[in-house]
Design a protein around this motif. Structure first.
Motif, PDB file in Angstrom:
ATOM      1  N   MET A   1      71.527  11.082  84.208  1.00 11.77           N
ATOM      2  CA  MET A   1      70.753  11.197  82.972  1.00 11.77           C
ATOM      3  C   MET A   1      71.022  12.567  82.352  1.00 11.77           C
ATOM      4  SD  MET A   1      66.615  10.987  82.428  1.00 11.77           S
ATOM      5  CE  MET A   1      66.589   9.255  82.840  1.00 11.77           C
ATOM      6  N   ALA A   2      71.099  12.603  81.037  1.00 10.39           N
ATOM      7  CA  ALA A   2      71.350  13.865  80.351  1.00 10.39           C
ATOM      8  C   ALA A   2      70.177  14.808  80.551  1.00 10.39           C
ATOM      9  CB  ALA A   2      71.568  13.624  78.859  1.00 10.39           C
ATOM     10  N   VAL A   3      70.477  16.083  80.663  1.00  8.71           N
ATOM     11  CA  VAL A   3      69.445  17.082  80.893  1.00  8.71           C
ATOM     12  C   VAL A   3      68.480  17.179  79.719  1.00  8.71           C
ATOM     13  CG1 VAL A   3      70.771  19.010  79.950  1.00  8.71           C
ATOM     14  CG2 VAL A   3      69.091  19.457  81.707  1.00  8.71           C
ATOM     15  N   PHE A   4      68.904  16.702  78.536  1.00  4.76           N
ATOM     16  CA  PHE A   4      68.126  16.912  77.320  1.00  4.76           C
ATOM     17  C   PHE A   4      66.919  15.997  77.187  1.00  4.76           C
ATOM     18  CE2 PHE A   4      72.573  17.918  76.559  1.00  4.76           C
ATOM     19  CZ  PHE A   4      72.455  19.256  76.282  1.00  4.76           C
ATOM     20  N   THR A   5      66.826  14.934  77.982  1.00  5.42           N
ATOM     21  CA  THR A   5      65.746  13.986  77.786  1.00  5.42           C
ATOM     22  C   THR A   5      64.844  13.857  79.012  1.00  5.42           C
ATOM     23  OG1 THR A   5      67.208  12.172  78.458  1.00  5.42           O
ATOM     24  CG2 THR A   5      67.052  12.644  76.099  1.00  5.42           C
ATOM     25  N   ARG A   6      64.935  14.770  79.949  1.00  2.00           N
ATOM     26  CA  ARG A   6      64.108  14.689  81.134  1.00  2.00           C
ATOM     27  C   ARG A   6      62.650  14.977  80.795  1.00  2.00           C
ATOM     28  NH1 ARG A   6      68.036  18.076  85.222  1.00  2.00           N
ATOM     29  NH2 ARG A   6      69.557  16.433  85.585  1.00  2.00           N
ATOM     30  N   THR A   7      61.754  14.369  81.545  1.00  2.79           N
ATOM     31  CA  THR A   7      60.334  14.626  81.345  1.00  2.79           C
ATOM     32  C   THR A   7      59.859  15.789  82.201  1.00  2.79           C
ATOM     33  OG1 THR A   7      59.834  12.944  83.005  1.00  2.79           O
ATOM     34  CG2 THR A   7      59.846  12.246  80.695  1.00  2.79           C
ATOM     35  N   GLU A   8      60.553  16.089  83.311  1.00  2.26           N
ATOM     36  CA  GLU A   8      60.195  17.243  84.128  1.00  2.26           C
ATOM     37  C   GLU A   8      60.641  18.521  83.413  1.00  2.26           C
ATOM     38  OE1 GLU A   8      64.183  15.745  85.886  1.00  2.26           O
ATOM     39  OE2 GLU A   8      62.342  14.873  85.071  1.00  2.26           O
ATOM     40  N   PRO A   9      60.217  19.693  83.903  1.00  2.07           N
ATOM     41  CA  PRO A   9      60.611  20.949  83.245  1.00  2.07           C
ATOM     42  C   PRO A   9      62.118  21.017  82.997  1.00  2.07           C
ATOM     43  CG  PRO A   9      58.973  21.385  84.912  1.00  2.07           C
ATOM     44  CD  PRO A   9      59.317  19.919  85.033  1.00  2.07           C
ATOM     45  N   TRP A  77      82.112  17.559  66.520  1.00  2.00           N
ATOM     46  CA  TRP A  77      80.674  17.674  66.755  1.00  2.00           C
ATOM     47  C   TRP A  77      80.457  18.338  68.107  1.00  2.00           C
ATOM     48  CZ3 TRP A  77      77.503  12.870  64.871  1.00  2.00           C
ATOM     49  CH2 TRP A  77      77.796  12.644  63.520  1.00  2.00           C
ATOM     50  N   ALA A  78      79.915  19.546  68.091  1.00  2.00           N
ATOM     51  CA  ALA A  78      79.685  20.300  69.316  1.00  2.00           C
ATOM     52  C   ALA A  78      78.399  19.860  69.991  1.00  2.00           C
ATOM     53  CB  ALA A  78      79.621  21.792  69.001  1.00  2.00           C
ATOM     54  N   THR A  79      78.374  19.943  71.316  1.00  2.00           N
ATOM     55  CA  THR A  79      77.136  19.716  72.039  1.00  2.00           C
ATOM     56  C   THR A  79      76.226  20.921  71.819  1.00  2.00           C
ATOM     57  OG1 THR A  79      77.826  20.812  74.080  1.00  2.00           O
ATOM     58  CG2 THR A  79      78.434  18.465  73.825  1.00  2.00           C
ATOM     59  N   PRO A  80      74.926  20.792  72.079  1.00  2.00           N
ATOM     60  CA  PRO A  80      74.044  21.953  71.966  1.00  2.00           C
ATOM     61  C   PRO A  80      74.513  23.131  72.824  1.00  2.00           C
ATOM     62  CG  PRO A  80      72.736  19.956  72.109  1.00  2.00           C
ATOM     63  CD  PRO A  80      74.161  19.560  72.353  1.00  2.00           C
ATOM     64  N   LEU A  81      75.015  22.846  74.018  1.00  7.11           N
ATOM     65  CA  LEU A  81      75.504  23.922  74.881  1.00  7.11           C
ATOM     66  C   LEU A  81      76.667  24.663  74.230  1.00  7.11           C
ATOM     67  CD1 LEU A  81      75.413  22.185  78.375  1.00  7.11           C
ATOM     68  CD2 LEU A  81      73.802  23.868  77.462  1.00  7.11           C
ATOM     69  N   GLN A  82      77.605  23.920  73.646  1.00  6.02           N
ATOM     70  CA  GLN A  82      78.767  24.549  73.008  1.00  6.02           C
ATOM     71  C   GLN A  82      78.348  25.424  71.831  1.00  6.02           C
ATOM     72  OE1 GLN A  82      80.935  20.860  72.324  1.00  6.02           O
ATOM     73  NE2 GLN A  82      82.505  21.501  73.796  1.00  6.02           N
ATOM     74  N   GLN A 189      81.309   9.351  66.022  1.00  4.36           N
ATOM     75  CA  GLN A 189      81.225  10.727  66.501  1.00  4.36           C
ATOM     76  C   GLN A 189      79.954  10.935  67.312  1.00  4.36           C
ATOM     77  OE1 GLN A 189      83.327  13.225  66.517  1.00  4.36           O
ATOM     78  NE2 GLN A 189      84.022  13.836  64.498  1.00  4.36           N
ATOM     79  N   TRP A 190      78.880  10.315  66.869  1.00  5.36           N
ATOM     80  CA  TRP A 190      77.599  10.428  67.568  1.00  5.36           C
ATOM     81  C   TRP A 190      77.695   9.822  68.964  1.00  5.36           C
ATOM     82  CZ3 TRP A 190      73.253  12.876  67.936  1.00  5.36           C
ATOM     83  CH2 TRP A 190      72.110  12.284  68.458  1.00  5.36           C
ATOM     84  N   LYS A 191      78.302   8.676  69.063  1.00  3.36           N
ATOM     85  CA  LYS A 191      78.449   8.023  70.372  1.00  3.36           C
ATOM     86  C   LYS A 191      79.314   8.858  71.310  1.00  3.36           C
ATOM     87  CE  LYS A 191      77.785   3.368  68.523  1.00  3.36           C
ATOM     88  NZ  LYS A 191      78.399   2.050  68.231  1.00  3.36           N
ATOM     89  N   GLN A 192      80.388   9.429  70.769  1.00  7.02           N
ATOM     90  CA  GLN A 192      81.248  10.287  71.590  1.00  7.02           C
ATOM     91  C   GLN A 192      80.492  11.535  72.039  1.00  7.02           C
ATOM     92  OE1 GLN A 192      84.870  11.103  69.402  1.00  7.02           O
ATOM     93  NE2 GLN A 192      85.119   8.959  68.842  1.00  7.02           N
ATOM     94  N   LEU A 193      79.673  12.085  71.139  1.00  2.00           N
ATOM     95  CA  LEU A 193      78.877  13.250  71.479  1.00  2.00           C
ATOM     96  C   LEU A 193      77.919  12.942  72.627  1.00  2.00           C
ATOM     97  CD1 LEU A 193      77.841  16.173  70.696  1.00  2.00           C
ATOM     98  CD2 LEU A 193      76.099  14.958  69.377  1.00  2.00           C
ATOM     99  N   ILE A 197      77.674  14.831  76.231  1.00  2.00           N
ATOM    100  CA  ILE A 197      76.444  15.459  76.711  1.00  2.00           C
ATOM    101  C   ILE A 197      76.082  14.915  78.083  1.00  2.00           C
ATOM    102  CG2 ILE A 197      73.928  15.503  76.335  1.00  2.00           C
ATOM    103  CD1 ILE A 197      74.510  15.861  73.367  1.00  2.00           C
ATOM    104  N   GLU A 198      76.271  13.628  78.293  1.00  2.00           N
ATOM    105  CA  GLU A 198      75.965  13.031  79.590  1.00  2.00           C
ATOM    106  C   GLU A 198      76.765  13.683  80.714  1.00  2.00           C
ATOM    107  OE1 GLU A 198      73.889  10.802  80.788  1.00  2.00           O
ATOM    108  OE2 GLU A 198      72.877  10.407  78.910  1.00  2.00           O
ATOM    109  N   HIS A 199      77.955  14.215  80.369  1.00  2.00           N
ATOM    110  CA  HIS A 199      78.819  14.784  81.399  1.00  2.00           C
ATOM    111  C   HIS A 199      78.759  16.305  81.445  1.00  2.00           C
ATOM    112  CE1 HIS A 199      80.533  10.721  80.962  1.00  2.00           C
ATOM    113  NE2 HIS A 199      80.770  10.850  82.250  1.00  2.00           N
ATOM    114  N   ASP A 200      77.927  16.924  80.591  1.00  2.00           N
ATOM    115  CA  ASP A 200      77.754  18.370  80.668  1.00  2.00           C
ATOM    116  C   ASP A 200      77.024  18.718  81.965  1.00  2.00           C
ATOM    117  OD1 ASP A 200      78.990  19.390  78.436  1.00  2.00           O
ATOM    118  OD2 ASP A 200      77.254  19.059  77.136  1.00  2.00           O
TER     119      ASP A 200
END
Length: 201
Positions: A1-9, A77-82, A189-193, A197-200
């Motif tokens: 799961m991508a780090v961006f949508t977790r419910t924990e901290p 389209w850059a990821t938030p990390l990039q 582009q959104w789907k590729q992004l 992100i899933e693999h960051d």
């Protein structure tokens, strides 16, 4: 799961932070740590406060730079990390950073849209993030050109084209949300992004 949508901290991995320090330097590391703190501190805030926190943070931490000058590509389209590691991006990158920041803070995905518009003052394509509290209301616009969050009907300098999020694409009508369209090629582009992100790490 991508780090961006977790419910924990929200927590960036030590490996990612070490890599960022080694490849981008201490300032980049500080930006990621500030982002992590912003998300965790903002989770208990109202949506209105979250919008301002995310909008202000992205507009302060990222400097505008077009894709060709930044990435050597006509459209990237850059990821938030990039965006935070490099401290630069174009209008899509601001929107992507704000979108995932708000999602990580707990803002409902159905209230958010990435919207393509025409910036009439420059007669150029542009992208903004919109937030709609309730159906039928004018969405609020989060933008890097105008940092003040305003209802879409007050942004007469923008002409909406279409909007989307992870769930689909909506053709924009006036300043509203518009009608959902299935299988639009405009979100490749959104789907590729999302896949990147899933693999960051």
């Amino acid at each position: 799961m991508a780090v961006f949508t977790r419910t924990e901290p929200f927590s960036l991995s030590p490996q990612l932070l070490q890599t960022t320090l080694a490849e981008y330097g201490e300032n980049a590391l500080n930006r990621l740590q500030l982002w992590q703190q912003l998300i965790n501190d903002g989770r208990g805030s109202s949506d209105w406060q979250k919008l301002h926190k995310a909008n202000d943070f992205a507009n302060r931490q990222v400097s505008y730079k077009n894709d060709m000058g930044h990435w050597g590509k006509s459209d990237y389209w850059a990821t938030p990390l990039q965006s935070l590691q490099s401290a630069a991006g174009d209008c899509e990158d601001y929107v992507i950073l704000k979108y995932f920041t708000l999602r990580a803070m707990g803002v409902d995905e159905t209230k958010l849209r990435l919207m393509y518009v025409r910036a009439l003052n420059w007669d150029e394509p542009h992208m903004v993030l919109t937030y709609t509290e309730k159906p039928g209301q004018y969405p609020l616009v989060l933008d890097n050109i105008n940092p003040t969050i305003m209802p879409a009907n007050k942004r007469t300098d923008l002409r909406p084209v279409y909007a989307f999020n992870a769930s689909g694409v909506w053709m924009a009508k006036a300043q509203g949300l518009g009608t959902k369209v299935e299988n639009s090629p405009g979100v490749s582009q959104w789907k590729q992004l999302l896949e990147r992100i899933e693999h960051d790490k």
